[in-house]
Write an enzyme that holds these catalytic residues in place. Sequence first.
Site, PDB file in Angstrom:
ATOM      1  N   CYS A 125      39.541  13.956  47.109  1.00 32.65           N
ATOM      2  CA  CYS A 125      40.141  16.163  47.505  1.00 32.65           C
ATOM      3  C   CYS A 125      39.878  16.697  49.360  1.00 32.65           C
ATOM      4  CB  CYS A 125      38.814  16.667  46.701  1.00 32.65           C
ATOM      5  SG  CYS A 125      39.049  16.894  45.281  1.00 32.65           S
TER       6      CYS A 125
ATOM      7  N   HIS B  41      36.530  22.531  51.133  1.00 28.92           N
ATOM      8  CA  HIS B  41      37.119  22.419  49.523  1.00 28.92           C
ATOM      9  C   HIS B  41      37.024  22.761  48.715  1.00 28.92           C
ATOM     10  CE1 HIS B  41      39.047  20.029  46.472  1.00 28.92           C
ATOM     11  NE2 HIS B  41      38.210  19.022  46.246  1.00 28.92           N
TER      12      HIS B  41
ATOM     13  N   ASN C  17      41.325  23.852  41.317  1.00 31.11           N
ATOM     14  CA  ASN C  17      40.852  22.907  42.443  1.00 31.11           C
ATOM     15  C   ASN C  17      41.961  22.083  42.791  1.00 31.11           C
ATOM     16  OD1 ASN C  17      39.664  20.239  43.780  1.00 31.11           O
ATOM     17  ND2 ASN C  17      38.147  20.530  42.318  1.00 31.11           N
TER      18      ASN C  17
HETATM   19  O1  UT7 Z   1      36.695  17.814  43.478  1.00 33.27           O
HETATM   20  C1  UT7 Z   1      35.904  16.993  44.366  1.00 33.27           C
HETATM   21  C2  UT7 Z   1      35.750  16.984  42.555  1.00 33.27           C
HETATM   22  N1  UT7 Z   1      34.376  17.266  41.623  1.00 33.27           N
HETATM   23  C3  UT7 Z   1      34.012  17.857  41.833  1.00 33.27           C
HETATM   24  O2  UT7 Z   1      33.178  17.998  42.733  1.00 33.27           O
HETATM   25  C4  UT7 Z   1      33.502  19.173  40.326  1.00 33.27           C
HETATM   26  C5  UT7 Z   1      32.114  18.626  40.228  1.00 33.27           C
HETATM   27  N2  UT7 Z   1      31.746  18.869  39.196  1.00 33.27           N
HETATM   28  C6  UT7 Z   1      31.559  20.120  38.466  1.00 33.27           C
HETATM   29  O3  UT7 Z   1      32.023  21.113  39.072  1.00 33.27           O
HETATM   30  C7  UT7 Z   1      30.644  20.696  37.557  1.00 33.27           C
HETATM   31  O4  UT7 Z   1      30.141  19.529  37.199  1.00 33.27           O
HETATM   32  C8  UT7 Z   1      31.167  20.423  36.068  1.00 33.27           C
HETATM   33  C9  UT7 Z   1      31.879  22.065  36.842  1.00 33.27           C
HETATM   34  C10 UT7 Z   1      31.752  19.227  35.986  1.00 33.27           C
HETATM   35  C11 UT7 Z   1      30.608  21.110  35.332  1.00 33.27           C
HETATM   36  O5  UT7 Z   1      29.791  21.870  35.018  1.00 33.27           O
HETATM   37  P1  UT7 Z   1      28.023  21.703  35.261  1.00 33.27           P
HETATM   38  O6  UT7 Z   1      27.128  23.016  34.892  1.00 33.27           O
HETATM   39  O7  UT7 Z   1      27.320  20.391  35.759  1.00 33.27           O
HETATM   40  O8  UT7 Z   1      27.901  21.256  33.729  1.00 33.27           O
HETATM   41  P2  UT7 Z   1      27.204  20.140  32.780  1.00 33.27           P
HETATM   42  O9  UT7 Z   1      27.908  19.133  32.748  1.00 33.27           O
HETATM   43  O10 UT7 Z   1      26.066  20.039  33.200  1.00 33.27           O
HETATM   44  O11 UT7 Z   1      27.148  20.818  31.146  1.00 33.27           O
HETATM   45  C12 UT7 Z   1      25.905  21.501  31.067  1.00 33.27           C
HETATM   46  C13 UT7 Z   1      26.252  22.475  29.862  1.00 33.27           C
HETATM   47  C14 UT7 Z   1      26.533  21.583  28.677  1.00 33.27           C
HETATM   48  O12 UT7 Z   1      25.738  22.158  27.560  1.00 33.27           O
HETATM   49  P3  UT7 Z   1      23.858  21.815  27.226  1.00 33.27           P
HETATM   50  O13 UT7 Z   1      24.161  20.425  27.161  1.00 33.27           O
HETATM   51  O14 UT7 Z   1      23.297  22.537  28.599  1.00 33.27           O
HETATM   52  O15 UT7 Z   1      23.919  22.111  26.224  1.00 33.27           O
HETATM   53  C15 UT7 Z   1      28.068  20.841  28.495  1.00 33.27           C
HETATM   54  O16 UT7 Z   1      28.226  20.539  26.799  1.00 33.27           O
HETATM   55  O17 UT7 Z   1      27.445  22.934  29.465  1.00 33.27           O
HETATM   56  C16 UT7 Z   1      28.389  22.773  28.894  1.00 33.27           C
HETATM   57  N3  UT7 Z   1      29.602  22.248  28.943  1.00 33.27           N
HETATM   58  C17 UT7 Z   1      30.768  23.191  28.585  1.00 33.27           C
HETATM   59  N4  UT7 Z   1      30.622  24.550  27.971  1.00 33.27           N
HETATM   60  C18 UT7 Z   1      31.658  25.152  27.573  1.00 33.27           C
HETATM   61  C19 UT7 Z   1      29.877  21.292  29.928  1.00 33.27           C
HETATM   62  N5  UT7 Z   1      31.988  21.919  30.266  1.00 33.27           N
HETATM   63  C20 UT7 Z   1      32.048  22.797  29.789  1.00 33.27           C
HETATM   64  C21 UT7 Z   1      32.973  23.722  29.174  1.00 33.27           C
HETATM   65  N6  UT7 Z   1      32.730  25.363  28.562  1.00 33.27           N
HETATM   66  N7  UT7 Z   1      33.850  23.078  29.719  1.00 33.27           N
END
Ligand code: UT7
Length: 346
Positions: A122, A264, A294
């Site tokens: 990115c 970004h 994104n």
């Molecule tokens: O472009 C440059 C590179 N990319 C980035 O910089 C992206 C960086 N990362 C992110 O934007 C975020 O980490 C994500 C959007 C990918 C994920 O968000 P998060 O807040 O970090 O979620 P997480 O992986 O810590 O998961 C938190 C909770 C989990 O549930 P529990 O265990 O707390 O019950 C996941 O199972 O959210 C759940 N979860 C979702 N729920 C609904 C993870 N993805 C989803 C989803 N929909 N799509």
Amino acid sequence: MTDTPGATDRGRTAAVLTGLGAWLPPRRVPNSELCTRIDSSDQWIRERIGIAERRIAEPPVATGDMAVEAAARALASAGACGADALVLATNTPDRPCPATAPWVAHRLGLPAVAAFDVMAGCSGFLYACTVAAGLIAAGTAQRVLVVGAETMTSLVDPADRATAPIFGDGAGAAVLEAGPPHAEGALGPVVWGSDGSLSDAIAVPAGGARERHRRHLAAPEEHFVQMRGNEVFRHAVRRMSAAARQAAAAAGWGIGDVDRLIAHQANQRITATVADTLGIPAAHAPSNIAQVGNTAAASVPLLLAHAADQGELKPGHKVLLVAFGSGLAWAATTLVWPAGLSARLP
Ligand code: UT7
């Protein structure tokens, strides 16, 4: 020369932004449609990522087509009809080989110009701008077309809720021309870097030379991007904040001098945290992630074009640009927004 670690000084001839263009595929995919395929919700995607909808390029439209549209608009914005070189930042070339840039140049009617792709996640657009600025500083080129274009949905498993809500398709482009370093629009010193020890944090496992011995054995999901989102999030905040702070210092700016942060568009919470960490008001960090998602290497030029179009970037504004992504790779630079620059959008 600057004493900022990782900063580069490009000497007396600077790369000056003279044109800006963008293109988005017309097909909109709202969260509600996405959530018919993945276990997620409109509310979760809006709150955790900040996206309401993204654009999808429908086959046969691919990266090169979108690059042509954005680049043509950037040339029109600059009042130019040609360039000495074309640098295309993309993670989603039309084919694994050859580079897409020569085809884009051909389609633009720029036969025989130097044209090549840059892959830096990115951060690709800011890396490509840095390469272009180096060509200009060396006297190798006077005017360079720099494009960021992505068909990210070609790398995304539509059933993977860790990536499907995040990415979208689109293209943005800029024209950089030789000029004096203190001209409005001149790119400032660049701070950039990479950390290959985390190359598997955002990666497509299959399809490259490393996995050639099991080319026909790879599972379908190994051909899609896989991301350790939570880990990437933490590195994004740390690297973007540090690079942005160093780039401002290398330009001789205090953070209080910064009028706009162009970050970004990875995740609205990343942009907000980086702005907060730097001490830049949230209102001074324009965002278009809600509408486009994104778009990886297209993200920075698309945001520049949209922010310029909406009057968010005003002549004389001190603009701090920063990006981060797979590699891991990051980059930041500065420019003073030039008068008379009108972005061309569809
Ligand atoms: O472009 C440059 C590179 N990319 C980035 O910089 C992206 C960086 N990362 C992110 O934007 C975020 O980490 C994500 C959007 C990918 C994920 O968000 P998060 O807040 O970090 O979620 P997480 O992986 O810590 O998961 C938190 C909770 C989990 O549930 P529990 O265990 O707390 O019950 C996941 O199972 O959210 C759940 N979860 C979702 N729920 C609904 C993870 N993805 C989803 C989803 N929909 N799509």
